[in-house]
Design a protein around this motif. Sequence first.
Motif, PDB file in Angstrom:
ATOM      1  N   VAL A  55     -28.983 -60.625 -17.714  1.00 16.51           N
ATOM      2  CA  VAL A  55     -29.266 -59.309 -17.125  1.00 16.51           C
ATOM      3  C   VAL A  55     -30.547 -58.741 -17.726  1.00 16.51           C
ATOM      4  O   VAL A  55     -31.418 -58.235 -17.007  1.00 16.51           O
ATOM      5  N   LYS A  56     -30.685 -58.835 -19.042  1.00 19.92           N
ATOM      6  CA  LYS A  56     -31.863 -58.302 -19.722  1.00 19.92           C
ATOM      7  C   LYS A  56     -33.140 -58.958 -19.200  1.00 19.92           C
ATOM      8  O   LYS A  56     -34.121 -58.282 -18.912  1.00 19.92           O
ATOM      9  N   GLU A  57     -33.105 -60.263 -19.050  1.00 19.06           N
ATOM     10  CA  GLU A  57     -34.290 -60.980 -18.561  1.00 19.06           C
ATOM     11  C   GLU A  57     -34.612 -60.609 -17.111  1.00 19.06           C
ATOM     12  O   GLU A  57     -35.780 -60.439 -16.759  1.00 19.06           O
ATOM     13  N   SER A  58     -33.592 -60.474 -16.310  1.00 20.05           N
ATOM     14  CA  SER A  58     -33.797 -60.089 -14.911  1.00 20.05           C
ATOM     15  C   SER A  58     -34.395 -58.688 -14.811  1.00 20.05           C
ATOM     16  O   SER A  58     -35.338 -58.455 -14.044  1.00 20.05           O
ATOM     17  N   GLN A  59     -33.852 -57.760 -15.585  1.00 26.91           N
ATOM     18  CA  GLN A  59     -34.339 -56.376 -15.543  1.00 26.91           C
ATOM     19  C   GLN A  59     -35.760 -56.292 -16.098  1.00 26.91           C
ATOM     20  O   GLN A  59     -36.579 -55.533 -15.579  1.00 26.91           O
ATOM     21  N   ALA A  60     -36.062 -57.060 -17.125  1.00 25.73           N
ATOM     22  CA  ALA A  60     -37.423 -57.050 -17.679  1.00 25.73           C
ATOM     23  C   ALA A  60     -38.423 -57.574 -16.653  1.00 25.73           C
ATOM     24  O   ALA A  60     -39.554 -57.081 -16.556  1.00 25.73           O
ATOM     25  N   GLU A  61     -38.010 -58.554 -15.884  1.00 30.59           N
ATOM     26  CA  GLU A  61     -38.885 -59.073 -14.826  1.00 30.59           C
ATOM     27  C   GLU A  61     -39.120 -58.000 -13.762  1.00 30.59           C
ATOM     28  O   GLU A  61     -40.225 -57.870 -13.238  1.00 30.59           O
ATOM     29  N   LEU A  62     -38.088 -57.215 -13.460  1.00 35.44           N
ATOM     30  CA  LEU A  62     -38.256 -56.108 -12.512  1.00 35.44           C
ATOM     31  C   LEU A  62     -39.217 -55.051 -13.064  1.00 35.44           C
ATOM     32  O   LEU A  62     -39.997 -54.467 -12.308  1.00 35.44           O
ATOM     33  N   VAL A  63     -39.158 -54.805 -14.368  1.00 31.97           N
ATOM     34  CA  VAL A  63     -40.105 -53.863 -14.981  1.00 31.97           C
ATOM     35  C   VAL A  63     -41.527 -54.347 -14.729  1.00 31.97           C
ATOM     36  O   VAL A  63     -42.392 -53.573 -14.317  1.00 31.97           O
ATOM     37  N   LYS A  64     -41.764 -55.634 -14.983  1.00 33.71           N
ATOM     38  CA  LYS A  64     -43.093 -56.199 -14.772  1.00 33.71           C
ATOM     39  C   LYS A  64     -43.531 -56.009 -13.316  1.00 33.71           C
ATOM     40  O   LYS A  64     -44.677 -55.641 -13.042  1.00 33.71           O
ATOM     41  N   HIS A  65     -42.617 -56.236 -12.407  1.00 34.13           N
ATOM     42  CA  HIS A  65     -42.928 -56.061 -10.983  1.00 34.13           C
ATOM     43  C   HIS A  65     -43.277 -54.606 -10.674  1.00 34.13           C
ATOM     44  O   HIS A  65     -44.300 -54.320 -10.036  1.00 34.13           O
ATOM     45  N   HIS A  66     -42.421 -53.673 -11.095  1.00 34.05           N
ATOM     46  CA  HIS A  66     -42.648 -52.263 -10.780  1.00 34.05           C
ATOM     47  C   HIS A  66     -43.943 -51.752 -11.405  1.00 34.05           C
ATOM     48  O   HIS A  66     -44.671 -50.965 -10.785  1.00 34.05           O
ATOM     49  N   LEU A  67     -44.237 -52.181 -12.626  1.00 34.92           N
ATOM     50  CA  LEU A  67     -45.493 -51.774 -13.249  1.00 34.92           C
ATOM     51  C   LEU A  67     -46.691 -52.351 -12.496  1.00 34.92           C
ATOM     52  O   LEU A  67     -47.683 -51.652 -12.280  1.00 34.92           O
ATOM     53  N   SER A  68     -46.583 -53.602 -12.100  1.00 38.61           N
ATOM     54  CA  SER A  68     -47.689 -54.232 -11.363  1.00 38.61           C
ATOM     55  C   SER A  68     -47.948 -53.525 -10.039  1.00 38.61           C
ATOM     56  O   SER A  68     -49.109 -53.302  -9.662  1.00 38.61           O
ATOM     57  N   VAL A  69     -46.897 -53.171  -9.334  1.00 38.89           N
ATOM     58  CA  VAL A  69     -47.050 -52.456  -8.062  1.00 38.89           C
ATOM     59  C   VAL A  69     -47.675 -51.083  -8.293  1.00 38.89           C
ATOM     60  O   VAL A  69     -48.598 -50.681  -7.582  1.00 38.89           O
ATOM     61  N   LEU A  70     -47.208 -50.382  -9.303  1.00 35.53           N
ATOM     62  CA  LEU A  70     -47.768 -49.062  -9.607  1.00 35.53           C
ATOM     63  C   LEU A  70     -49.249 -49.187  -9.955  1.00 35.53           C
ATOM     64  O   LEU A  70     -50.080 -48.407  -9.473  1.00 35.53           O
ATOM     65  N   TRP A  71     -49.588 -50.176 -10.751  1.00 39.61           N
ATOM     66  CA  TRP A  71     -50.975 -50.372 -11.177  1.00 39.61           C
ATOM     67  C   TRP A  71     -51.878 -50.747 -10.002  1.00 39.61           C
ATOM     68  O   TRP A  71     -52.963 -50.202  -9.843  1.00 39.61           O
ATOM     69  N   THR A  72     -51.426 -51.661  -9.173  1.00 38.12           N
ATOM     70  CA  THR A  72     -52.299 -52.168  -8.120  1.00 38.12           C
ATOM     71  C   THR A  72     -52.265 -51.340  -6.836  1.00 38.12           C
ATOM     72  O   THR A  72     -53.234 -51.358  -6.084  1.00 38.12           O
ATOM     73  N   ASP A  73     -51.183 -50.637  -6.566  1.00 40.99           N
ATOM     74  CA  ASP A  73     -51.059 -49.924  -5.298  1.00 40.99           C
ATOM     75  C   ASP A  73     -51.244 -48.410  -5.416  1.00 40.99           C
ATOM     76  O   ASP A  73     -51.714 -47.780  -4.481  1.00 40.99           O
ATOM     77  N   PHE A  74     -50.857 -47.823  -6.533  1.00 40.55           N
ATOM     78  CA  PHE A  74     -50.989 -46.368  -6.664  1.00 40.55           C
ATOM     79  C   PHE A  74     -52.323 -45.988  -7.307  1.00 40.55           C
ATOM     80  O   PHE A  74     -53.073 -45.191  -6.765  1.00 40.55           O
ATOM     81  N   PHE A  75     -52.610 -46.538  -8.464  1.00 41.25           N
ATOM     82  CA  PHE A  75     -53.806 -46.147  -9.202  1.00 41.25           C
ATOM     83  C   PHE A  75     -55.061 -46.727  -8.564  1.00 41.25           C
ATOM     84  O   PHE A  75     -55.088 -47.882  -8.155  1.00 41.25           O
ATOM     85  N   LYS A  76     -56.081 -45.915  -8.480  1.00 39.62           N
ATOM     86  CA  LYS A  76     -57.343 -46.254  -7.830  1.00 39.62           C
ATOM     87  C   LYS A  76     -58.500 -46.075  -8.815  1.00 39.62           C
ATOM     88  O   LYS A  76     -58.321 -45.518  -9.895  1.00 39.62           O
ATOM     89  N   PRO A  77     -59.708 -46.522  -8.429  1.00 42.40           N
ATOM     90  CA  PRO A  77     -60.853 -46.421  -9.335  1.00 42.40           C
ATOM     91  C   PRO A  77     -61.106 -45.007  -9.878  1.00 42.40           C
ATOM     92  O   PRO A  77     -61.472 -44.850 -11.045  1.00 42.40           O
ATOM     93  N   HIS A  78     -60.880 -43.987  -9.072  1.00 40.99           N
ATOM     94  CA  HIS A  78     -61.130 -42.633  -9.580  1.00 40.99           C
ATOM     95  C   HIS A  78     -60.137 -42.258 -10.686  1.00 40.99           C
ATOM     96  O   HIS A  78     -60.455 -41.459 -11.556  1.00 40.99           O
ATOM     97  N   HIS A  79     -58.951 -42.869 -10.678  1.00 40.93           N
ATOM     98  CA  HIS A  79     -58.015 -42.628 -11.781  1.00 40.93           C
ATOM     99  C   HIS A  79     -58.532 -43.268 -13.062  1.00 40.93           C
ATOM    100  O   HIS A  79     -58.406 -42.696 -14.148  1.00 40.93           O
TER     101      HIS A  79
END
Length: 138
Positions: A55-79
């Motif tokens: 469970v811990k490994e699965s959830q940690a992988e989801l953290v990586k996914h959610h952070l990657s999506v936030l970084w690449t899809d929400f944050f832009k150059p002006h940020h």
Amino acid sequence: MGIFKPSKLAHAHCDLFCGVYDPAQARIEAESVLQAAKKYHGSDDEVFRSRCIAVKESQAELVKHHLSVLWTDFFKPHHLERFPELHGMFWNAIKAAGDAKKSTDPSAAEDLIAQIDGIADVFWQTDESANVGLYPPS
């Protein structure tokens, strides 16, 4: 070739309309990583401990996914102009998720949560975060 031309053109600065991004997704998964690590240490049942690791490994992988999506899809150059530390914050947080994934030490998950909280602090300072998210700061 005009038959393949779209009849309407839409413009968006992210994959979906704003309002779907929230660092809380990564935070919730990181809390699960922490709780699984604690439960692992609180049991002497090897089957249960194995489940905690899975469970811990699965959830940690989801953290990586959610952070990657936030970084690449929400944050832009002006940020990045306003918050030049963003790249390093995400790099460190995703690395911390990997560390928590491969460790049963609760302190690795606590570090991950702290990294996510730093990103959340920046997220909520952006103009685009106004009136979005599930858990805006009070």
